[in-house]
Design a protein around this motif. Structure first.
Motif, PDB file in Angstrom:
ATOM      1  N   GLU A  17      85.267  46.778 -26.427  1.00 26.22           N
ATOM      2  CA  GLU A  17      84.596  48.025 -26.811  1.00 26.22           C
ATOM      3  C   GLU A  17      85.372  48.753 -27.902  1.00 26.22           C
ATOM      4  OE1 GLU A  17      84.117  49.982 -23.040  1.00 26.22           O
ATOM      5  OE2 GLU A  17      82.211  48.959 -22.653  1.00 26.22           O
ATOM      6  N   ALA A  20      84.816  46.821 -31.178  1.00 24.84           N
ATOM      7  CA  ALA A  20      83.471  47.061 -31.700  1.00 24.84           C
ATOM      8  C   ALA A  20      83.398  48.416 -32.406  1.00 24.84           C
ATOM      9  CB  ALA A  20      82.445  46.989 -30.569  1.00 24.84           C
ATOM     10  N   GLU A  21      84.043  49.417 -31.851  1.00 26.34           N
ATOM     11  CA  GLU A  21      84.052  50.740 -32.455  1.00 26.34           C
ATOM     12  C   GLU A  21      84.896  50.762 -33.734  1.00 26.34           C
ATOM     13  OE1 GLU A  21      85.673  55.162 -31.391  1.00 26.34           O
ATOM     14  OE2 GLU A  21      84.713  54.024 -29.784  1.00 26.34           O
ATOM     15  N   GLU A  32      75.670  47.396 -35.252  1.00 27.96           N
ATOM     16  CA  GLU A  32      76.373  47.374 -33.963  1.00 27.96           C
ATOM     17  C   GLU A  32      76.669  45.928 -33.559  1.00 27.96           C
ATOM     18  OE1 GLU A  32      78.032  49.231 -30.617  1.00 27.96           O
ATOM     19  OE2 GLU A  32      77.067  50.228 -32.297  1.00 27.96           O
ATOM     20  N   PRO A  33      77.955  45.572 -33.365  1.00 29.52           N
ATOM     21  CA  PRO A  33      78.278  44.221 -32.899  1.00 29.52           C
ATOM     22  C   PRO A  33      77.770  44.017 -31.465  1.00 29.52           C
ATOM     23  CG  PRO A  33      80.250  45.386 -33.636  1.00 29.52           C
ATOM     24  CD  PRO A  33      79.137  46.370 -33.586  1.00 29.52           C
ATOM     25  N   ARG A  34      77.544  42.782 -31.108  1.00 27.48           N
ATOM     26  CA  ARG A  34      77.072  42.457 -29.757  1.00 27.48           C
ATOM     27  C   ARG A  34      78.269  42.095 -28.892  1.00 27.48           C
ATOM     28  NH1 ARG A  34      74.181  37.475 -27.729  1.00 27.48           N
ATOM     29  NH2 ARG A  34      74.975  36.604 -29.663  1.00 27.48           N
ATOM     30  N   LEU A  35      78.347  42.678 -27.692  1.00 23.67           N
ATOM     31  CA  LEU A  35      79.410  42.363 -26.735  1.00 23.67           C
ATOM     32  C   LEU A  35      78.854  41.393 -25.699  1.00 23.67           C
ATOM     33  CD1 LEU A  35      80.904  45.912 -26.071  1.00 23.67           C
ATOM     34  CD2 LEU A  35      81.606  44.229 -27.761  1.00 23.67           C
ATOM     35  N   VAL A  53      83.063  39.659 -29.114  1.00 20.54           N
ATOM     36  CA  VAL A  53      82.416  40.615 -30.015  1.00 20.54           C
ATOM     37  C   VAL A  53      81.803  39.769 -31.121  1.00 20.54           C
ATOM     38  CG1 VAL A  53      82.734  42.556 -31.582  1.00 20.54           C
ATOM     39  CG2 VAL A  53      84.073  42.433 -29.472  1.00 20.54           C
ATOM     40  N   LEU A  55      79.511  39.572 -34.469  1.00 18.84           N
ATOM     41  CA  LEU A  55      78.954  40.379 -35.537  1.00 18.84           C
ATOM     42  C   LEU A  55      78.417  39.498 -36.645  1.00 18.84           C
ATOM     43  CD1 LEU A  55      81.632  41.742 -37.860  1.00 18.84           C
ATOM     44  CD2 LEU A  55      82.355  40.786 -35.701  1.00 18.84           C
TER      45      LEU A  55
END
Length: 81
Positions: A17, A20-21, A32-35, A53, A55
């Motif tokens: 997280e 990603a931020e 927004e990347p996918r987790l 993550v 992207l």
């Protein structure tokens, strides 16, 4: 348009997280990347899961080496998809 993706492997959800931020701040990533939770083979315990993550980089502007170093700041790495 190509379908280039980068996969960063992180040790836990909190790190994923945070990465990603931070991608937006460090690399100007606007999407927004996918987790994704990636449980290790044979492990049912959530503590034994890595987080990915994912992207997209359709323009190919992100440097794989820089992403690998970036993920390393959270004890992670960039995986070849």
């Amino acid at each position: 348009m190509s379908d280039v993706r980068h996969v960063l492997v992180l040790p836990d959800r909190d790190a994923a997280e945070e990465v990603a931020e931070a991608l937006g701040k460090r690399f100007g990533v606007s999407e927004e990347p996918r987790l994704v939770r990636d449980a290790l083979a044979g492990e049912d315990d959530a503590e034994d899961a890595q987080w990915l993550v994912v992207l997209r980089d359709e323009d190919g502007r992100l440097d794989p080496g820089e992403l690998d170093e970036f993920a390393g700041e959270w004890e992670g790495w960039r995986e070849e998809p």
